[in-house]
Write a protein that holds these residues in place. Structure first.
Motif, short mmCIF file in Angstrom:
data_model
loop_
_atom_site.label_atom_id
_atom_site.label_comp_id
_atom_site.label_asym_id
_atom_site.label_seq_id
_atom_site.Cartn_x
_atom_site.Cartn_y
_atom_site.Cartn_z
N SER A 290 -19.95 -28.11 -36.55
CA SER A 290 -18.61 -28.38 -36.04
C SER A 290 -17.64 -28.26 -37.21
O SER A 290 -18.06 -28.30 -38.38
CB SER A 290 -18.55 -29.80 -35.46
OG SER A 290 -17.23 -30.23 -35.22
N ASN B 289 -28.82 -26.99 -30.65
CA ASN B 289 -27.48 -27.11 -30.08
C ASN B 289 -27.24 -28.45 -29.37
O ASN B 289 -26.09 -28.85 -29.19
CB ASN B 289 -27.24 -25.95 -29.10
CG ASN B 289 -26.00 -26.14 -28.27
OD1 ASN B 289 -24.88 -25.99 -28.75
ND2 ASN B 289 -26.17 -26.47 -26.99
N HIS C 219 -28.45 -35.33 -32.81
CA HIS C 219 -27.94 -34.23 -33.63
C HIS C 219 -28.83 -33.90 -34.81
O HIS C 219 -29.14 -32.72 -35.05
CB HIS C 219 -26.53 -34.58 -34.15
CG HIS C 219 -25.47 -34.53 -33.11
ND1 HIS C 219 -24.85 -33.37 -32.73
CD2 HIS C 219 -24.92 -35.51 -32.36
CE1 HIS C 219 -23.96 -33.63 -31.79
NE2 HIS C 219 -23.98 -34.93 -31.54
N GLN D 269 -21.80 -37.50 -28.06
CA GLN D 269 -20.66 -38.05 -28.79
C GLN D 269 -20.51 -39.52 -28.46
O GLN D 269 -20.90 -39.97 -27.36
CB GLN D 269 -19.38 -37.28 -28.42
CG GLN D 269 -18.11 -37.73 -29.09
CD GLN D 269 -18.15 -37.57 -30.59
OE1 GLN D 269 -18.71 -38.42 -31.29
NE2 GLN D 269 -17.57 -36.50 -31.09
N ALA E 4 -23.57 -36.79 -38.89
CA ALA E 4 -24.66 -35.92 -38.44
C ALA E 4 -24.32 -34.45 -38.66
O ALA E 4 -25.17 -33.66 -39.12
CB ALA E 4 -24.96 -36.18 -36.97
N LYS E 5 -23.09 -34.06 -38.34
CA LYS E 5 -22.70 -32.66 -38.49
C LYS E 5 -22.65 -32.27 -39.97
O LYS E 5 -22.97 -31.12 -40.31
CB LYS E 5 -21.35 -32.42 -37.82
CG LYS E 5 -21.37 -32.52 -36.30
CD LYS E 5 -22.37 -31.57 -35.66
CE LYS E 5 -22.21 -31.52 -34.14
NZ LYS E 5 -23.25 -30.68 -33.50
N TYR F 92 -20.98 -38.88 -35.46
CA TYR F 92 -20.92 -37.44 -35.19
C TYR F 92 -20.60 -36.67 -36.46
O TYR F 92 -21.25 -35.67 -36.80
CB TYR F 92 -19.86 -37.19 -34.11
CG TYR F 92 -19.72 -35.76 -33.66
CD1 TYR F 92 -20.52 -35.26 -32.63
CD2 TYR F 92 -18.76 -34.92 -34.21
CE1 TYR F 92 -20.37 -33.95 -32.19
CE2 TYR F 92 -18.60 -33.62 -33.78
CZ TYR F 92 -19.41 -33.13 -32.77
OH TYR F 92 -19.26 -31.84 -32.34
N GLY G 226 -26.37 -32.03 -28.25
CA GLY G 226 -25.51 -33.00 -28.92
C GLY G 226 -24.89 -33.99 -27.96
O GLY G 226 -24.77 -33.73 -26.76
N SER H 293 -18.31 -30.75 -39.53
CA SER H 293 -19.25 -30.58 -40.63
C SER H 293 -18.50 -30.45 -41.96
O SER H 293 -19.12 -30.53 -43.03
CB SER H 293 -20.09 -29.30 -40.43
OG SER H 293 -20.87 -29.37 -39.27
N VAL I 221 -26.55 -41.26 -31.73
CA VAL I 221 -25.88 -39.99 -32.03
C VAL I 221 -26.63 -39.25 -33.14
O VAL I 221 -26.86 -38.03 -33.04
CB VAL I 221 -24.41 -40.23 -32.43
CG1 VAL I 221 -23.75 -38.92 -32.87
CG2 VAL I 221 -23.63 -40.84 -31.26
N TYR J 33 -27.86 -23.68 -36.27
CA TYR J 33 -27.51 -25.06 -36.00
C TYR J 33 -26.08 -25.13 -35.49
O TYR J 33 -25.19 -24.47 -36.04
CB TYR J 33 -27.64 -25.90 -37.27
CG TYR J 33 -29.03 -25.85 -37.84
CD1 TYR J 33 -30.01 -26.73 -37.39
CD2 TYR J 33 -29.38 -24.91 -38.81
CE1 TYR J 33 -31.31 -26.67 -37.89
CE2 TYR J 33 -30.66 -24.84 -39.31
CZ TYR J 33 -31.62 -25.72 -38.85
OH TYR J 33 -32.89 -25.65 -39.34
#
Length: 260
Positions: free
Chosen positions: A142, A89, A113, A93, A158-159, A155, A91, A145, A109, A139
Motif C-alpha cells: 500500500s 493479497n 497481512h 482493516q 504490517a504493510k 495496517y 487483507g 508501506s 490485522v 505482495y
C-alpha cells in the motif's frame, strides 16, 4: 498473451483487487487458483473466469492457518504441476486510535497481512525452489508501506513489514530464479475502503465526503481513486517481467499521492 502456461495462486481473490488480478491473469493465459476465506466468493470469481474461457480453481483458504495454506498450495501443484506466481493479497482493516487499540485487534490485522504473507511465501518457495523456472512472489502492499495515516497503526505496520519480507525473498530466492516485488496501491474503491469511509468520518468528526476529498484523495494529483484495472495492470507487468532486473522493489500506483 503474457502468461501462457503459467500457474498463479492469488489470496483474497474472491473480490476487489484480488479478483481483478485473477481475471486479468486468466485473460493473459494463466491458470489461476482463486483463494479466499469465503469459498462462495472464490467460486464466483472462478465461474466468471471460466465463462470467459479461462482455467481456474477455487480454494477455501484462511491465510493465518498454516495447514490451510500448505494444503491449498499442494492442491494447485497436484492439479497443474507447478506454481509460477503467488500473490499475497488477503487483507483486513481496523480503524482506531493507538491509545484505544486493543492488542487483539492489532494481532488480528498483523496476522492476516504479515503472518499470512509469510505462510504463503514459505509454501510457495518450497515448490518454486523445485522448479528450474523458479517463480514470482508478489505482495499487496500500500502507499501505507511508505507512510502513515492516523487510526491505521496495525495496517501501516504490517504493510511496512511486507517490504522487508519481499526484500528478504528477493535476496534468498535469486539463486533459485525467484523474484519478489511489492505492489503499493493508493486508495482503490473496494469494499475494504468503502467500510473505512464511515469509520473515519465518525472517528475524525467529519463528513464522508470530507474523508474522501480531504483525507483519502487530498494528496493525489487529480483527486481520483486508483482503479482495480490500474493494479491488475501493475500485477501483470511484474509477473511477466522476464529477469531479476526487477526484484526486491516496490511499485507505487497512487495517482501521485506518494512519489518516490
Amino acid at each position: 498473451m503474457q502468461l501462457i502456461d503459467k500457474t498463479a495462486l492469488i489470496t483474497g481473490a474472491g473480490g476487489g483487487i484480488g479478483r481483478a488480478i485473477a481475471e486479468r491473469y486468466a485473460r493473459e493465459g494463466a491458470r489461476v487458483a482463486v483463494a479466499d476465506l469465503d469459498l462462495a466468493a472464490a467460486e464466483a470469481t472462478v465461474a466468471q473466469i471460466r465463462a470467459q474461457g479461462g482455467d481456474a480453481m477455487a480454494l477455501a483458504m484462511d491465510v493465518t492457518d498454516e495447514g490451510a495454506v500448505d494444503t491449498g498450495v499442494a492442491a494447485v501443484v497436484e492439479r497443474w504441476g507447478s506454481l509460477d506466481i503467488a500473490i499475497a493479497n488477503a487483507g483486513i482493516q481496523h480503524i482506531a486510535p493507538l491509545h484505544a487499540l486493543s492488542f487483539a485487534d492489532w494481532r488480528r490485522v498483523m496476522a492476516v497481512h504479515l503472518d499470512g504473507a509469510f505462510l504463503v511465501t514459505s509454501a510457495a518457495l518450497r515448490q518454486m525452489y523445485r522448479q528450474p523456472s523458479g517463480g514470482c512472489l508478489l505482495y499487496m502492499g500500500s502507499v501505507h508501506s511508505k507512510l502513515a495515516s492516523p487510526l491505521k497503526a496495525p495496517y501501516v505496520a504490517a504493510k511496512h513489514g511486507l517490504l522487508g519480507l519481499c526484500r528478504s525473498v528477493a535476496r534468498e530466492g535469486a539463486a533459485h530464479r525467484v523474484r519478489a516485488n511489492v505492489i503499493c496501491p493508493g486508495f482503490v474503491r473496494t469494499p475494504l475502503v468503502d467500510r473505512q469511509i464511515p469509520e473515519q468520518a465518525e472517528a475524525l468528526g467529519i463528513s464522508e465526503e470530507a474523508v474522501i476529498r480531504d483525507v483519502m484523495l487530498k494528496d493525489t494529483v487529480d483527486g481520483e481513486f486508483t482503479t482495480l484495472d490500474d493494479i491488475a495492470e501493475v500485477a501483470l507487468h511484474l509477473a511477466a517481467f522476464p529477469t531479476a532486473a526487477l526484484t526486491g522493489q516496490s511499485v507505487v500506483a497512487s495517482h501521485g499521492w506518494y512519489m518516490q
